[in-house]
Motif scaffolding. Sequence first.
Motif, PDB file in Angstrom:
ATOM      1  N   VAL A  77      -5.639   0.280 -11.093  1.00  0.00           N
ATOM      2  CA  VAL A  77      -6.433  -0.877 -10.198  1.00  0.00           C
ATOM      3  C   VAL A  77      -7.856   0.373 -10.782  1.00  0.00           C
ATOM      4  O   VAL A  77      -7.815   1.476 -10.885  1.00  0.00           O
ATOM      5  N   LYS A  78      -9.426   0.322  -9.790  1.00  0.00           N
ATOM      6  CA  LYS A  78     -10.080   1.106  -9.635  1.00  0.00           C
ATOM      7  C   LYS A  78     -10.788   1.559  -8.837  1.00  0.00           C
ATOM      8  O   LYS A  78     -10.523   0.870  -7.385  1.00  0.00           O
ATOM      9  N   VAL A  79     -11.374   2.699  -8.186  1.00  0.00           N
ATOM     10  CA  VAL A  79     -11.752   2.868  -7.116  1.00  0.00           C
ATOM     11  C   VAL A  79     -12.505   1.922  -6.306  1.00  0.00           C
ATOM     12  O   VAL A  79     -13.611   1.443  -7.083  1.00  0.00           O
ATOM     13  N   GLY A  80     -12.234   1.459  -4.796  1.00  0.00           N
ATOM     14  CA  GLY A  80     -12.339   0.517  -4.667  1.00  0.00           C
ATOM     15  C   GLY A  80     -12.144  -0.773  -4.232  1.00  0.00           C
ATOM     16  O   GLY A  80     -12.046  -1.365  -3.700  1.00  0.00           O
ATOM     17  N   ASP A  81     -10.744  -0.650  -5.377  1.00  0.00           N
ATOM     18  CA  ASP A  81     -10.028  -1.918  -5.364  1.00  0.00           C
ATOM     19  C   ASP A  81      -9.203  -1.876  -4.333  1.00  0.00           C
ATOM     20  O   ASP A  81      -9.051  -1.011  -3.827  1.00  0.00           O
ATOM     21  N   VAL A  82      -9.382  -3.161  -4.202  1.00  0.00           N
ATOM     22  CA  VAL A  82      -7.280  -3.251  -3.004  1.00  0.00           C
ATOM     23  C   VAL A  82      -6.433  -3.816  -3.768  1.00  0.00           C
ATOM     24  O   VAL A  82      -6.573  -4.898  -4.746  1.00  0.00           O
ATOM     25  N   VAL A  83      -5.079  -3.072  -3.459  1.00  0.00           N
ATOM     26  CA  VAL A  83      -3.895  -3.756  -3.486  1.00  0.00           C
ATOM     27  C   VAL A  83      -3.148  -4.101  -2.042  1.00  0.00           C
ATOM     28  O   VAL A  83      -3.480  -3.405  -1.723  1.00  0.00           O
ATOM     29  N   GLN A  84      -2.533  -5.311  -2.326  1.00  0.00           N
ATOM     30  CA  GLN A  84      -1.655  -6.080  -1.632  1.00  0.00           C
ATOM     31  C   GLN A  84      -0.290  -6.048  -2.049  1.00  0.00           C
ATOM     32  O   GLN A  84       0.037  -6.488  -3.280  1.00  0.00           O
ATOM     33  N   TRP A  85       0.853  -5.680  -1.173  1.00  0.00           N
ATOM     34  CA  TRP A  85       2.018  -5.418  -1.623  1.00  0.00           C
ATOM     35  C   TRP A  85       2.440  -7.281  -0.630  1.00  0.00           C
ATOM     36  O   TRP A  85       2.247  -6.796   1.014  1.00  0.00           O
ATOM     37  N   THR A  86       3.347  -7.294  -0.784  1.00  0.00           N
ATOM     38  CA  THR A  86       3.747  -8.596  -0.134  1.00  0.00           C
ATOM     39  C   THR A  86       5.221  -9.073   0.000  1.00  0.00           C
ATOM     40  O   THR A  86       5.859  -8.544  -0.888  1.00  0.00           O
ATOM     41  N   ASN A  87       5.866  -8.534   1.728  1.00  0.00           N
ATOM     42  CA  ASN A  87       7.998  -9.270   1.296  1.00  0.00           C
ATOM     43  C   ASN A  87       7.483 -10.597   1.512  1.00  0.00           C
ATOM     44  O   ASN A  87       7.463 -11.656   1.892  1.00  0.00           O
ATOM     45  N   ASP A  88       8.353 -10.999  -0.389  1.00  0.00           N
ATOM     46  CA  ASP A  88       8.564 -12.486  -0.215  1.00  0.00           C
ATOM     47  C   ASP A  88       9.836 -12.720  -0.136  1.00  0.00           C
ATOM     48  O   ASP A  88      10.288 -13.591  -0.678  1.00  0.00           O
ATOM     49  N   GLY A  89      10.909 -11.477   0.487  1.00  0.00           N
ATOM     50  CA  GLY A  89      12.801 -11.882   0.857  1.00  0.00           C
ATOM     51  C   GLY A  89      12.230 -12.180   1.962  1.00  0.00           C
ATOM     52  O   GLY A  89      11.942 -11.996   2.655  1.00  0.00           O
ATOM     53  N   ASN A  90      13.626 -11.467   2.347  1.00  0.00           N
ATOM     54  CA  ASN A  90      14.392 -11.283   3.875  1.00  0.00           C
ATOM     55  C   ASN A  90      14.745 -10.128   4.394  1.00  0.00           C
ATOM     56  O   ASN A  90      14.409  -9.829   5.192  1.00  0.00           O
ATOM     57  N   ALA A  91      14.938  -9.247   2.978  1.00  0.00           N
ATOM     58  CA  ALA A  91      14.811  -7.847   3.369  1.00  0.00           C
ATOM     59  C   ALA A  91      14.594  -6.746   3.923  1.00  0.00           C
ATOM     60  O   ALA A  91      12.663  -7.567   3.826  1.00  0.00           O
ATOM     61  N   ILE A  92      14.278  -6.071   4.618  1.00  0.00           N
ATOM     62  CA  ILE A  92      13.012  -5.662   5.142  1.00  0.00           C
ATOM     63  C   ILE A  92      13.075  -4.356   4.192  1.00  0.00           C
ATOM     64  O   ILE A  92      14.035  -3.334   3.780  1.00  0.00           O
ATOM     65  N   HIS A  93      11.481  -3.922   4.511  1.00  0.00           N
ATOM     66  CA  HIS A  93      11.045  -2.701   3.249  1.00  0.00           C
ATOM     67  C   HIS A  93      10.116  -2.388   4.306  1.00  0.00           C
ATOM     68  O   HIS A  93       9.308  -2.090   4.993  1.00  0.00           O
ATOM     69  N   SER A  94       9.374  -0.973   3.316  1.00  0.00           N
ATOM     70  CA  SER A  94       8.569   0.117   3.687  1.00  0.00           C
ATOM     71  C   SER A  94       7.692   0.200   2.465  1.00  0.00           C
ATOM     72  O   SER A  94       7.920   0.331   1.008  1.00  0.00           O
ATOM     73  N   VAL A  95       6.014   0.769   3.050  1.00  0.00           N
ATOM     74  CA  VAL A  95       5.399   0.639   1.360  1.00  0.00           C
ATOM     75  C   VAL A  95       5.352   1.983   2.302  1.00  0.00           C
ATOM     76  O   VAL A  95       4.489   3.123   2.270  1.00  0.00           O
TER      77      VAL A  95
END
Length: 317
Positions: free
Chosen positions: A249-267
């Motif tokens: 991505v470029k400076v100033g861009d936003v990245v979105q993480w989405t949990n599409d499942g049922n398992a617990i995650h972290s970023v």
Amino acid sequence: MSLIPPAVDVSPLNCAGPNACEIVGIYTSIFWIAMAVLVVVGGLIVYAALRFRRRDDKEPAQVHGNPRLEILWTAVPVVILAFLFIRTTLRIDYVRNGPPPQQTVQVTGVQWAWSFKYPNGRTSNTKLTIPVGQVIRLQVTSRDVLHSFWVPRLGGQIYAKPGFQNNGWIEASQPGQYFGQCNELCGLGHWFMYLEVDAVSVADYQAFLSGAPPPGAGPPPAEKATGVTPATNVAETDDLKFQPSSATVKVGDVVQWTNDGNAIHSVTFDNQQVPSLDTQNGGEKFEVKFLKAGTYHYICIYHVATGMTGTITVTAG
């Protein structure tokens, strides 16, 4: 870039806090008494074997016992065991409960990571930050199976049991990094369930609790974002992968993480100035706006053993 710490000294004999040093003191006294017994008893056995070994076919003189000697070799072990029993018993409460605490931290074990909640509500994963010279009460539990919290240089292990809270304590006598490991076989990722305790000054600890950047760090390389159209979407699936695992991505861009499942995650980013999300349940979204060019590595702390890692490359334009 790996988030696995390098090889370090984790010997409980090299204690760095009063809890661990008390345990070492008890161990050392038992060890040297055992060595003394070994030398005396072993020496007498060797002496008897050499002094009274058979030299001919004559029947040796028959000895029917020595009451004084029998009383002595019965009384000496009783005295030794009584001393060890009293020595250990008198320190059990100290090792388990310790002095009155200055801080209380909630510790939760989960396959396969550690989660910490501080007095002001702040949380962290894998790395526990504490102030030097303060007694830290640990309230330890588990979200799934039996784990064991153990930082050998700071104290004894504390079992993390599902649905039950165990109490323990640690204290670091000097600043530094102290490493530990889950000491209970807890599943596939048990080998990676390490933990780190960072002992810092009281001022640095207060700055950590407040979320302030370290001195001289400059502007943060990223910030949380909400309601901004993302330049890139990263999905977290029940296949235990980030999809895609790398993005540019470029400076100033936003990245979105989405949990599409049922398992617990972290970023969780290895650069601690980049906002991280300790726990992301199914359906939740997390957005980060990147302000500086660079390469940023992150992991899901719960599924590192399955290779759930990712990279964001940020270009200047």
